[in-house]
Design a protein around this motif. Sequence first.
Motif, mmCIF file in Angstrom:
data_model
loop_
_atom_site.group_PDB
_atom_site.id
_atom_site.type_symbol
_atom_site.label_atom_id
_atom_site.label_comp_id
_atom_site.label_asym_id
_atom_site.label_seq_id
_atom_site.Cartn_x
_atom_site.Cartn_y
_atom_site.Cartn_z
ATOM 1 N N UNK A 26 0.840 -1.211 0.000
ATOM 2 C CA UNK A 26 0.000 0.000 0.000
ATOM 3 C C UNK A 26 0.868 1.253 0.000
ATOM 4 N N UNK A 27 0.504 2.233 -0.817
ATOM 5 C CA UNK A 27 1.262 3.481 -0.919
ATOM 6 C C UNK A 27 0.541 4.558 -0.115
ATOM 7 N N UNK A 28 1.231 5.260 0.770
ATOM 8 C CA UNK A 28 0.589 6.322 1.554
ATOM 9 C C UNK A 28 -0.032 7.367 0.643
ATOM 10 N N UNK A 29 -1.167 7.878 1.036
ATOM 11 C CA UNK A 29 -1.868 8.896 0.254
ATOM 12 C C UNK A 29 -1.449 10.293 0.724
ATOM 13 N N UNK A 30 -1.559 11.252 -0.213
ATOM 14 C CA UNK A 30 -1.175 12.614 0.102
ATOM 15 C C UNK A 30 0.297 12.852 -0.178
ATOM 16 N N UNK A 31 0.673 14.128 -0.196
ATOM 17 C CA UNK A 31 2.064 14.464 -0.433
ATOM 18 C C UNK A 31 2.457 14.291 -1.888
ATOM 19 N N UNK A 32 3.739 14.185 -2.141
ATOM 20 C CA UNK A 32 4.288 14.052 -3.484
ATOM 21 C C UNK A 32 4.191 12.585 -3.905
ATOM 22 N N UNK A 33 3.110 12.251 -4.617
ATOM 23 C CA UNK A 33 2.867 10.861 -4.972
ATOM 24 C C UNK A 33 3.959 10.292 -5.882
ATOM 25 N N UNK A 34 4.516 11.121 -6.744
ATOM 26 C CA UNK A 34 5.587 10.615 -7.627
ATOM 27 C C UNK A 34 6.822 10.251 -6.810
ATOM 28 N N UNK A 35 7.216 11.121 -5.881
ATOM 29 C CA UNK A 35 8.382 10.830 -5.051
ATOM 30 C C UNK A 35 8.137 9.607 -4.170
ATOM 31 N N UNK A 67 9.293 3.896 -3.135
ATOM 32 C CA UNK A 67 8.814 2.517 -3.052
ATOM 33 C C UNK A 67 9.626 1.613 -3.980
ATOM 34 N N UNK A 68 9.970 2.137 -5.159
ATOM 35 C CA UNK A 68 10.801 1.364 -6.081
ATOM 36 C C UNK A 68 12.216 1.199 -5.534
ATOM 37 N N UNK A 69 12.718 2.199 -4.819
ATOM 38 C CA UNK A 69 14.016 2.041 -4.150
ATOM 39 C C UNK A 69 13.952 0.901 -3.131
ATOM 40 N N UNK A 70 12.875 0.856 -2.359
ATOM 41 C CA UNK A 70 12.707 -0.240 -1.409
ATOM 42 C C UNK A 70 12.690 -1.586 -2.125
ATOM 43 N N UNK A 71 11.979 -1.638 -3.243
ATOM 44 C CA UNK A 71 11.919 -2.879 -4.022
ATOM 45 C C UNK A 71 13.311 -3.259 -4.533
ATOM 46 N N UNK A 126 18.534 9.478 -9.578
ATOM 47 C CA UNK A 126 18.677 9.941 -10.961
ATOM 48 C C UNK A 126 17.368 10.467 -11.551
ATOM 49 N N UNK A 127 16.272 9.842 -11.189
ATOM 50 C CA UNK A 127 15.009 10.125 -11.884
ATOM 51 C C UNK A 127 14.084 11.059 -11.117
ATOM 52 N N UNK A 128 14.535 11.613 -10.000
ATOM 53 C CA UNK A 128 13.649 12.443 -9.178
ATOM 54 C C UNK A 128 13.079 13.615 -9.958
ATOM 55 N N UNK A 129 13.888 14.202 -10.838
ATOM 56 C CA UNK A 129 13.436 15.390 -11.574
ATOM 57 C C UNK A 129 13.127 15.108 -13.042
ATOM 58 N N UNK A 130 13.139 13.840 -13.437
ATOM 59 C CA UNK A 130 12.847 13.491 -14.829
ATOM 60 C C UNK A 130 11.362 13.680 -15.118
ATOM 61 N N UNK A 131 11.068 14.134 -16.314
ATOM 62 C CA UNK A 131 9.677 14.425 -16.680
ATOM 63 C C UNK A 131 9.001 13.176 -17.223
#
Length: 264
Positions: free
Chosen positions: A158-167, A172-176, A212-217
């Motif tokens: 489950x992904x927490x709701x609210x805040x910067x959903x992309x970040x 979550x992918x870093x955890x994976x 690397x991808x934090x600011x990628x569009x």
Amino acid sequence: MTVMEQADRIHLRDHVVAADIGAFQSERGRNQRLRFNLTVDLRDIGASRDDQVDSVLSYDVLIYAISAALADQRYNLVETLAEKIAAEVLDHPRAAAITVSVEKLDRGPGALGITIHRRAGRVSPDRTALPVDVILWSPGMAPPTGAAILCPPAPDLPVPQGGDQRRIALLALDQAAWALSGQLGLEIAESQTELDAAIRAGQPVIWAPTKLAADAAIPALPLHLASWLADRLGSDHVTIAATDPSPDPVLPQIALRPLPGAGA
């Protein structure tokens, strides 16, 4: 750069490697010790102040330049070898100039060699992109061999709701990625420097994308990230565990190569 400013420098000193080199018949077919000393003038003074590895020229670049030059051919002259090393290092955007010293340690009572100084733009490196396979990982896939970048799938959490959903999705992918690292026994790569080092060494690694991808569009979705990374690394395809990948106009122009026999 003003007259009062001096370039920051990095160096590799007293790096000794055995190689078959020399123009004399007595030198052929036998290894002799070579000692390398490299000093590189950097373009950006104080680039290391943010304490990020991608802000500096990695020492791995210097070591790789030597090993790549030696692997490329047998040399008659240390002068030719020094030129090859200089060209390889100066191909890096942060290298402004380099001093290369190559010495033979087994040809006399002392060290015999050459020292050259070259500036960026005055050499023409003969270099092609290194092959790398970007793989969108799926459970059940066999661990890869050779130069490969594994992109983790989205964790079934489950992904927490609210805040910067992309970040949040990226984290979550870093955890994976870290979980997959424990399962497969492969190292994590977060920065461009770490990815480059793994590709040069021909080793598979797992990519944790946030740095690397934090600011990628692009959306923080595994397939989009894998395609973006492949494009960044100069790879023309992404290997995925799907039999019929659907095209997505948002993706970079990267071929999606299905893994034979893999489930969707």
